[in-house]
Motif scaffolding. Structure first.
Motif, PDB file in Angstrom:
ATOM      1  N   THR A  69       7.728 -47.609 -77.320  1.00  0.00           N
ATOM      2  CA  THR A  69       6.377 -47.746 -77.885  1.00  0.00           C
ATOM      3  C   THR A  69       6.327 -47.098 -79.263  1.00  0.00           C
ATOM      4  N   GLN A  73       5.757 -49.104 -82.837  1.00  0.00           N
ATOM      5  CA  GLN A  73       4.675 -48.800 -83.785  1.00  0.00           C
ATOM      6  C   GLN A  73       5.241 -48.610 -85.196  1.00  0.00           C
ATOM      7  N   ARG A  74       6.395 -47.956 -85.272  1.00  0.00           N
ATOM      8  CA  ARG A  74       7.007 -47.718 -86.585  1.00  0.00           C
ATOM      9  C   ARG A  74       7.413 -49.028 -87.250  1.00  0.00           C
TER      10      ARG A  74
END
Length: 202
Positions: A69, A73-74
Motif C-alpha cells: 500500500t 501510494q508512492r
C-alpha cells in the motif's frame, strides 16, 4: 516437446480466475503473473533490497515484508517513480514466469495475467485467450467480490487496456456471461482444441 504458452487475460470481474481453475482441473500447468510479481519482492530477494534502497524503509512493514500500500501510494503519485519500479520488476517477473513455465509437463501451459497486453507479457505467449464479459456484469461481480463501489471499479476498468485493445490481440474469446456449468463446457471444448494445436497455431 516444449509446451506452447497460452496467455489468459480479461478485465477485472470477467471471471479469469474461474476459467483458470477449470484449466487447472484439466491438468494444465498454469502460472499467475500476479503471484510471480509477489515472489520477486519477497524478503531476501534482490528486488526488495533495491526497492528499499530507492524508496527508503517506509515501504517496509515491521516484519520486513514489502508494504504494498505504501509503495503503491508512492508510485501512483509520481509517473517517473512508477517507471523506475516497472523497469526493475518487469524483467524479473518475466524471468520468474519463464522459469515456472519451463517446468510444464502439459502439452500447453497457461500464463494468467490481468495486464497481459499492457505489460507486453503477451509476447511470451503463442496464443491469447480473452475472457470477456459485459461491462455492467464486470462491475457487479467486482463490487460483490471486493466490497467496492461502482466508481472504484470503473476507475480500475479505465486503467486496464480497453476492451477493443484486448479483443484485437485475442485469438480466442470466451464470453463469460452465463453459469459455471456452461463455462466448464466451454473450457472443455477449448482444451480439446488446444491439445490439437502445434505451437499454439491452428
Amino acid at each position: 516437446m516444449k509446451p506452447w504458452i497460452l496467455g489468459l487475460t480479461g478485465g477485472i470481474g470477467s471471471g479469469k480466475s474461474a476459467v483458470a481453475q477449470c484449466f487447472i482441473e484439466r491438468g494444465v500447468h498454469l502460472v499467475d503473473a500476479d503471484h510471480a510479481a509477489r515472489w520477486v519482492v519477497e524478503p531476501g530477494r534482490p528486488a526488495l533490497a533495491k526497492i528499499v534502497e530507492h524508496f527508503g524503509e517506509q515501504v517496509l512493514q515491521a516484519d520486513g515484508q514489502l508494504d504494498r500500500t505504501a509503495l503503491r501510494q508512492r508510485v501512483f503519485a509520481d509517473p517517473a517513480e512508477r517507471r523506475w519500479l516497472e523497469a526493475l520488476l518487469h524483467p524479473l517477473i518475466g524471468v520468474e514466469i519463464s522459469q515456472y513455465l519451463a517446468r510444464a509437463e502439459s502439452p500447453y501451459a497457461i500464463l494468467v495475467s490481468p495486464l497481459l497486453i499492457e505489460s507486453g507479457q503477451h509476447r511470451m505467449t503463442q496464443r491469447v485467450l480473452l475472457v470477456d464479459a459485459p461491462e455492467q456484469l464486470q462491475i457487479e461481480r467486482t463490487m460483490v467480490r471486493d466490497q467496492s463501489s461502482s466508481e472504484q471499479v470503473e476507475a480500475i476498468l479505465k486503467a486496464q487496456a480497453s476492451r477493443e485493445e484486448r479483443l484485437r490481440h485475442a485469438h480466442d474469446v470466451l464470453s463469460n456471461d452465463r453459469d459455471l456449468g456452461w463455462l466448464q463446457n466451454e473450457v472443455e471444448r477449448l482444451h480439446h482444441f488446444y491439445l490439437t494445436l502445434k505451437g499454439g497455431q491452428a
